[in-house]
Design an enzyme around this catalytic site. Structure first.
Site, short mmCIF file in Angstrom:
data_model
loop_
_atom_site.label_atom_id
_atom_site.label_comp_id
_atom_site.label_asym_id
_atom_site.label_seq_id
_atom_site.Cartn_x
_atom_site.Cartn_y
_atom_site.Cartn_z
N GLU A 86 0.73 -1.23 0.14
CA GLU A 86 0.05 0.14 0.00
C GLU A 86 0.89 1.15 -0.02
O GLU A 86 1.81 1.34 0.82
CB GLU A 86 -1.02 -0.05 1.43
CG GLU A 86 -1.97 -1.15 1.13
CD GLU A 86 -2.82 -1.09 0.10
OE1 GLU A 86 -2.96 0.05 -0.48
OE2 GLU A 86 -3.72 -2.17 -0.09
N ARG A 96 -17.75 -0.16 6.02
CA ARG A 96 -18.78 -0.61 5.05
C ARG A 96 -19.64 -1.61 5.88
O ARG A 96 -20.57 -1.98 5.71
CB ARG A 96 -18.19 -1.19 3.77
CG ARG A 96 -19.05 -2.21 2.95
CD ARG A 96 -18.50 -2.73 1.82
NE ARG A 96 -17.59 -3.70 2.28
CZ ARG A 96 -18.10 -5.01 2.58
NH1 ARG A 96 -19.32 -5.47 2.64
NH2 ARG A 96 -17.08 -5.99 2.72
N CYS A 149 -7.91 -1.74 8.36
CA CYS A 149 -6.74 -1.83 7.80
C CYS A 149 -6.00 -0.29 7.58
O CYS A 149 -4.89 0.02 7.98
CB CYS A 149 -6.65 -2.62 6.36
SG CYS A 149 -6.73 -4.33 6.50
N HIS A 175 -1.50 -5.71 2.03
CA HIS A 175 -2.86 -6.32 1.89
C HIS A 175 -2.39 -7.80 1.16
O HIS A 175 -1.36 -7.73 0.29
CB HIS A 175 -3.77 -5.81 0.87
CG HIS A 175 -4.66 -4.84 1.61
ND1 HIS A 175 -5.09 -3.66 1.69
CD2 HIS A 175 -5.55 -5.32 2.77
CE1 HIS A 175 -5.84 -3.17 2.59
NE2 HIS A 175 -6.18 -4.21 3.43
#
Length: 223
Positions: A86, A96, A149, A175
């Site tokens: 990342e 979410r 995360c 990830h």
């Protein structure tokens, strides 16, 4: 953890399972590497709860001790086909789904009045280059999402940026894909064997410990 308590450390913080999955490859990778020595540094694994706020507390508890060369926080990204380095952490929590404690923050900052974003300080392109050279799928990613995360990624980089004790520590977030046993119940979803993911991290860690200046090569995307 090794008995050499004074050796410099590489901290790998992997998340616990979440969203009803019985396993999280992030933690399986971290604990598989616990105690491994590379370039004179020893890997220390810590499991992070998939809970806003509590994950930061757990990370904070692991930071004190022998010098930290690297901190890699690791999380699962179901559907990804590669080890994803990342690039940037955003100062936003926008969940979410609820976390493992039932919290679901929406449009809240990770750190009040903190910068809008931080970049990873790892040589992410060199790490990707070397993983690929070893036959292990890897890529630079420009979004760590807005769940726990990204939350821990931003918190880590804020600490590195603001704490003198971490002035020489490099950090970032990785990830990782599903494991085959996870993908078995999700037809069509990509996966990567644990042994391959662990080997990818060995390559990436060695690169991060030895490469001071990242390579300049394209890793951009159109969308």
């Amino acid at each position: 953890m090794t008995s050499n308590a004074k050796a410099p450390r590489v901290l790998i913080a992997g998340f616990e399972p979440f969203e009803n999955d019985p396993v999280n490859p992030a933690w399986e990778i971290a604990r598989a590497l616990d105690g491994w020595t590379c370039e004179g540094a020893v890997v220390q694994a810590v499991q992070l709860p998939c809970v806003f706020g509590r994950a930061i507390d757990t990370l904070d508890a692991a930071l004190p001790g022998p010098p930290l060369k690297l901190v890699l926080c690791v999380g699962a990204a179901g559907g990804r086909t590669e080890i994803s380095m990342e690039r940037a952490a955003l100062n936003i929590d926008d969940a979410r789904i609820p976390d493992n404690a039932g919290q679901q923050p929406i449009d809240l900052p990770v750190v009040k009045d903190g910068p809008a974003a931080y970049f990873a300080t790892l040589p992410i392109k060199a790490m990707v280059r070397d993983m690929r050279a070893a036959g292990l799928p890897a890529a630079v990613s420009n979004s760590a999402g807005t769940f726990v995360c990204n939350h821990i990624f931003y918190a880590l980089m804020h600490r590195i940026a603001t704490r003198p004790a971490l002035a020489h520590t490099r950090g970032g977030f990785v990830h990782v894909p599903y494991l085959p046993e996870q993908a078995a119940s999700k037809p069509g979803v990509a996966s990567m064997a644990l042994a391959d993911q662990v080997e990818a991290f060995r390559v990436a860690i060695r690169t991060a410990l030895t490469v001071r200046h990242d390579v300049r090569e394209t890793a951009g995307r159109l969308h």
